[in-house]
Write a protein that holds these residues in place. Structure first.
Motif, mmCIF file in Angstrom:
data_model
loop_
_atom_site.group_PDB
_atom_site.id
_atom_site.type_symbol
_atom_site.label_atom_id
_atom_site.label_comp_id
_atom_site.label_asym_id
_atom_site.label_seq_id
_atom_site.Cartn_x
_atom_site.Cartn_y
_atom_site.Cartn_z
ATOM 1 N N ARG A 91 -4.823 6.507 -0.146
ATOM 2 C CA ARG A 91 -4.161 5.208 0.037
ATOM 3 C C ARG A 91 -4.496 4.294 -1.135
ATOM 4 O O ARG A 91 -5.662 4.112 -1.466
ATOM 5 C CB ARG A 91 -4.619 4.590 1.357
ATOM 6 C CG ARG A 91 -3.811 3.375 1.784
ATOM 7 C CD ARG A 91 -4.383 2.744 3.033
ATOM 8 N NE ARG A 91 -3.570 1.619 3.464
ATOM 9 C CZ ARG A 91 -2.792 1.644 4.547
ATOM 10 N NH1 ARG A 91 -2.727 2.727 5.299
ATOM 11 N NH2 ARG A 91 -2.068 0.597 4.912
ATOM 12 N N ASP B 56 0.857 -1.184 0.000
ATOM 13 C CA ASP B 56 0.000 0.000 0.000
ATOM 14 C C ASP B 56 0.895 1.236 0.000
ATOM 15 O O ASP B 56 2.034 1.183 0.492
ATOM 16 C CB ASP B 56 -0.880 0.025 1.255
ATOM 17 C CG ASP B 56 -2.086 -0.891 1.105
ATOM 18 O OD1 ASP B 56 -2.901 -0.969 2.045
ATOM 19 O OD2 ASP B 56 -2.185 -1.547 0.040
ATOM 20 N N THR C 104 -2.847 0.691 -3.651
ATOM 21 C CA THR C 104 -1.987 -0.498 -3.598
ATOM 22 C C THR C 104 -1.176 -0.591 -4.884
ATOM 23 O O THR C 104 -1.727 -0.427 -5.974
ATOM 24 C CB THR C 104 -2.854 -1.765 -3.428
ATOM 25 O OG1 THR C 104 -3.639 -1.613 -2.238
ATOM 26 C CG2 THR C 104 -1.985 -3.011 -3.302
#
Ligand code: TA6
Length: 290
Positions: free
Chosen positions: A183, A173, A185
């Motif tokens: 946020r 992440d 990934t």
């Protein structure tokens, strides 16, 4: 062990390592074959208030611009002192090292009302690895804890950013500073660079690898006491907006650093925090089967 020579704010170890007391900043590191490993902009300013654009920025007690302090905190914008009486650092064999200390000023106490001891050891191992160790102690006399973020913002010199890839960050992440810190990934099976990147990878492994294909060189970055890794390249448009960044210089640099960004450190008086970043340079025949 090689002894340092000093000229005003510059500390030199032969021709292999140079540290500016302004910012406690490593600005030059090369091996016995005069290969240089750190980027410093030809438009860098070497005096306050701007941090020297390049080398290794010590970002403390803040990372980024969210908070009361200047961007990335004040440590990189202050004159450090040589620490004549350093406490014992963890046993490391080094060919040469210098101990620095950041003494806070009354002005800084007004903007960050905490007392601390920040000691930095910069060392070269017998095999030429560059090791930075930080020790930060809360010495508040009022019993107050303090909170801080930290990064060794390292400007690696690369041959061409479009030929560079980073291994060890896949599947992690990250906070994307180009998307308001959202946020996300990492999807790629390796990180490559085709446009501006401004990310903080979270809970990264203890070692990541930066492969500079053209220069046939690989940097191994190993970290202790720091969970995150910042990765930044401004690319052309953003670089043009940065006064101390030369035209096209974004092509030959990549900022990568061990960091504590997502979760700040909080500790009480008497507690001490320690972190380390170590960089090795290996020939790029390096197989990435790590
Ligand atoms: O770590 C990346 C970053 O926060 C970028 O957003 C960019 O601001 C970079 O640091 C350099 O910051 P500086 O204050 O040295 O220009």
């Amino acid at each position: 062990m090689a002894a340092p020579s000093r000229c005003n704010h510059l500390i030199m170890f032969d021709s292999s390592l140079m540290i500016y007391l302004y910012g406690g900043q490593v600005i030059f590191w090369e091996n016995d074959y005069q290969e240089q490993f750190l980027f410093v902009s030809r438009k860098a300013s070497f005096k306050p208030p701007k941090a020297i654009r390049g080398g290794i920025h010590i970002c403390f007690p803040q990372f980024g611009s969210h908070g009361l302090l200047e961007q990335h905190g004040f440590a990189r914008n202050r004159i450090w002192s040589v620490d004549e009486n350093p406490p014992p650092f963890p046993a490391t064999t080094s060919n040469c090292h210098i101990d620095l200390i950041l003494k806070q000023s009354l002005e800084d106490l007004k903007i960050w009302p905490h007392r601390y001891e920040f000691r930095l050891r910069v060392a070269l191992s017998p095999t030429g690895d560059l090791m930075l160790t930080s020790r930060i102690k809360n010495i508040n006399e009022d019993g107050k804890p303090f909170k801080f973020r930290f990064s060794y913002q390292t400007y690696f010199l690369v041959s061409d950013i479009s030929e560079v890839r980073v291994e060890g960050l896949e599947t992690l992440d990250y906070l994307d500073n180009l998307q308001n810190g959202e946020r996300r990934t990492e999807q790629g099976d390796t990180v490559v660079f085709e446009s501006e990147v401004d990310k903080v990878y979270l809970s990264a492994p203890p070692k990541i690898v930066i492969i500079d294909h053209d220069k046939k060189r690989t940097f191994e970055l190993r970290k202790e006491g720091l969970p995150d890794v910042v990765v930044w390249n401004p690319w052309d448009k953003r670089a043009k907006t940065i006064p101390d960044f030369g035209e096209e210089e974004y092509r030959c640099m990549l900022c990568v650093g061990a960091a504590q960004v997502e979760k700040p450190i909080t500790f009480r008086p008497g507690e001490e925090w320690q972190s380390r970043q170590e960089i090795s340079v290996v020939p790029s025949s390096y197989s990435s089967g790590h």
